[in-house]
Scaffold this active site. Structure first.
Site, PDB file in Angstrom:
ATOM      1  N   ARG A 125     -12.714 -37.881 -19.704  1.00 18.64           N
ATOM      2  CA  ARG A 125     -13.090 -36.573 -19.149  1.00 18.64           C
ATOM      3  C   ARG A 125     -11.910 -35.968 -18.408  1.00 18.64           C
ATOM      4  NH1 ARG A 125     -16.386 -36.884 -15.032  1.00 18.64           N
ATOM      5  NH2 ARG A 125     -16.376 -39.152 -14.890  1.00 18.64           N
ATOM      6  N   HIS A 177     -21.858 -44.518 -13.774  1.00 21.40           N
ATOM      7  CA  HIS A 177     -20.738 -43.919 -14.503  1.00 21.40           C
ATOM      8  C   HIS A 177     -21.341 -43.011 -15.567  1.00 21.40           C
ATOM      9  CE1 HIS A 177     -17.105 -43.471 -16.812  1.00 21.40           C
ATOM     10  NE2 HIS A 177     -16.430 -44.168 -15.922  1.00 21.40           N
TER      11      HIS A 177
END
Ligand SMILES: Cc1cc2nc3c(=O)[nH]c(=O)nc-3n(C[C@H](O)[C@H](O)[C@H](O)COP(=O)(O)OP(=O)(O)OC[C@H]3O[C@@H](n4cnc5c(N)ncnc54)[C@H](O)[C@@H]3O)c2cc1C
Length: 578
Positions: free
Chosen positions: A262, A240
């Site tokens: 994001r 991640h």
């Protein structure tokens, strides 16, 4: 001296109490209420494992305009065409059933739109906003409701019990039981069962930075390797991009700051506070996890790392109040560590998150070993070379339920006596666990640190043949060092040094499998990137790795992917509403 061995007989034994294990218990009881069902878990039921830690949410095609075909295509394209397509199809169709069961039967309540429909948010790599969630702490909602429902039913709970080894039948025709260790007493327990589910949840905690819960040490995968079972796609470890960098010496370092940051417009900045993602991918911060993680590593390697060796994430431009509203859990997590996610820059680094690889299994959750079933993150094939965010908890709940139904059906349809356990296998498993007690101890902590650094540096996000060769011999050395390392003979109750040693042994065994598969795959795809083979080989001729442990060592072979529903270059969406 070996301790006395207690024994327990049950119809169905479930190893692990995450989304897969708890769903399996509920479905086994629903299918055949009279069966004796036992769930064994390394920690406390509902309080351990990664399903509880799910933040972003659960992928399912519910909304008008979305479809199972679209979800399937996103999953297969995200998986770079390595997925077993029948498993992926089971995932997307089963998710629609499970999410309704979670809300309407089990009592979960997910976030909703003003019109009352379930709210679904964007996750990277998907062509439709299909992630169902409860704020940004979805797993707590799911696991709490599952836990309550299991408590209500007549399911035997073996908490603080760790599975040590799978014990095959004395006639060699499949599994007969599992040797467990009662962590509270330090005593062994042999559980004989007609069907066993492996649902211990993988978890790449052999990397310096990692997200999974501390109870996970790839125990199920290591047990499967020792039992000679095939593991596929083991080189595919997902990183991640945004693990929190809270400094050394805290378990908060590595914990994940969710993808939605994001997705909703967060920026990644290097040490000079420059946005850099567009230099690597036209989607910028919204590129898929593998690309963002690699780009961060390049940036770090090019000398633009922040003081603790990562990059920054910035959300403030979206408005601190809005960030606090949308990402309450993440803002509070950062605040607990002294960082202001809503208004300031927070240091992050890629962190090992999920293993796409695991035990070879089929759509009925059967493994090649009779009476052994598998579900959730212990399995391989559903996600191919990369998992979409939101497909993990869908995977564990969908296949956990199937496993519960199938095990209950199989046990009901084939009544008879419990298979006898192979006595030599029990002795070998006892010796592996108890043999080191009383032998000269070594520095387990230093060995664990060495493993974490080694896997991060040599078998991490950017790999090469030379690094993998080097890692292979260093892993052999570490395995030998741990094998020689004893444990002081003292109080065996909650003996954490002993547990650490058992964890480390399993992590090294699985690290060797990751390394062997990564060496064998001489192309780059999804989560696996070889700097010496940066190209992806022809998708039409895709093959996947299968690792087995044999008497002569680890053996890796390449198997062809069967495109049972759609071939590379084709789409199930053609002709349907795109
Ligand atoms: C921080 C974080 C955030 C995530 N966010 C998302 C997300 O937003 N969406 C998504 O889809 N996925 C997400 N995931 C992935 C998701 O959590 C997993 O895919 C999924 O929950 C795995 O379920 P499982 O049942 O296979 O394993 P787990 O839920 O991890 O359960 C494993 C169980 O096995 C037990 N166990 C382990 N070893 C033994 C042993 N030797 N003996 C007995 N029991 C044992 C553990 O104690 C635990 O109870 C996230 C993961 C993490 C770590």
């Amino acid at each position: 001296m070996m301790p006395p061995l207690s024994a327990l007989n049950t119809d169905i034994l479930i190893l692990g109490a995450g989304g897969a294990g708890l769903f399996a218990a509920l479905h086994a009881k629903k299918t055949a209420p009279d069966l004796d069902v036992t769930i064994a878990v390394k920690g406390l039921l509902g309080k351990c494992g990664c399903t509880r830690m799910v933040q972003g949410g659960y992928n399912v095609a519910l909304a008008a305009g979305d479809s199972i075909e679209r979800h399937f295509m996103d999953t297969v394209e995200g998986g770079k065409w390595l997925n077993d397509q029948d498993l992926a199809w089971m995932l997307v169709t089963g998710a629609q059933v499970r999410i309704r069961e979670l809300e309407n039967e089990l009592g979960c309540f997910f976030d909703r739109n003003p019109d009352g429909t379930v709210h679904q948010k964007a996750f990277a790599g998907q062509t439709f906003d299909r992630t169902v969630h409860k704020g940004d702490l979805t797993g707590i909602e799911i696991i709490n409701r599952l836990m309550e429902q299991v408590w209500r039913r007549d399911v035997r709970r073996l908490e603080d019990h760790r599975a040590l080894d799978l014990i095959q039948a004395s006639d060699g025709a499949g599994l007969a039981g599992v040797l467990m260790l009662d962590i509270r007493t330090g005593e062994p327990l042999l559980v004989r069962a007609r069907a066993v589910l492996l649902a211990t949840g993988g978890g790449p905690t052999m990397y310096k930075y990692h997200t999974p819960s501390g109870d996970k040490s790839c125990d199920g995968l290591a047990m499967a390797l020792r039992a000679g079972l095939p593991l596929r796609d083991m080189e595919m470890v997902q990183f991640h991009p945004t693990g929190l960098l809270a400094g050394p010496g805290t378990r908060m370092t590595g914990t994940v700051l969710e993808e939605g940051l994001r997705g909703s417009g967060g920026f990644l900045l290097d040490a000079s506070r420059e946005r850099f993602m567009f230099a690597y991918d036209e989607r910028g911060e919204r590129a898929t996890r593998d690309i963002v993680s690699r780009s961060i590593m390049y940036r770090i390697r090019e000398g633009h790392a922040t003081p603790n060796g990562g990059v920054y994430i910035r959300m403030a431009h979206l408005g601190p109040a809005e960030v606090r509203r949308q990402f309450k859990g993440m803002v509070e997590r950062c605040a607990d560590c002294g960082f202001d996610l809503a208004g300031g820059d927070v240091e992050v680094v890629p962190t090992a998150h999920y293993m796409m690889g695991g035990v070879v299994f089929d759509t009925q959750c059967r493994t090649p070993m009779p009476r052994l079933y598998a579900a959730g993150e212990d399995t391989g094939g559903v996600h191919g070379a990369n998992r979409l965010g939101g497909n993990g908890v869908a995977n564990s709940t969908v296949f956990g339920a199937i496993a519960g139904d199938r095990m209950a059906g199989a046990v009901t349809n084939e009544p008879g006596t419990l298979p006898d356990c192979d006595a030599r296998a029990i002795d070998a498993a006892l010796d592996r666990a108890y043999g080191p007690i009383g032998r000269a101890p070594g520095d387990i902590f230093a060995m664990r640190e060495e493993l974490l650094e080694l896997m991060w540096d040599q078998v991490g996000i950017l790999r090469s043949g030379a690094q993998l060769q080097n890692a292979t011999s260093r892993l052999d050395g570490l395995a030998g060092a741990v094998a020689a390392c004893g444990i002081p003979d003292g109080d065996r109750r909650f003996n954490l040094t002993w547990m650490d040693r058992l964890n480390l042994e399993n992590l090294i065994a699985v690290s060797r499998a990751i390394c062997a598969a990564a060496l064998k795959r001489d192309d780059s795809r999804g989560a696996h990137f070889r700097e010496d083979f940066p190209q992806t080989s022809a998708l039409d001729h895709s093959t996947y790795t299968v690792v087995r442990s044999t008497e002569s060592g680890l053996h890796v072979e390449m198997q062809p992917v069967h495109f049972t529903r759609v071939r590379p270059g084709e789409s199930l969406l053609r002709g349907a509403a795109e």
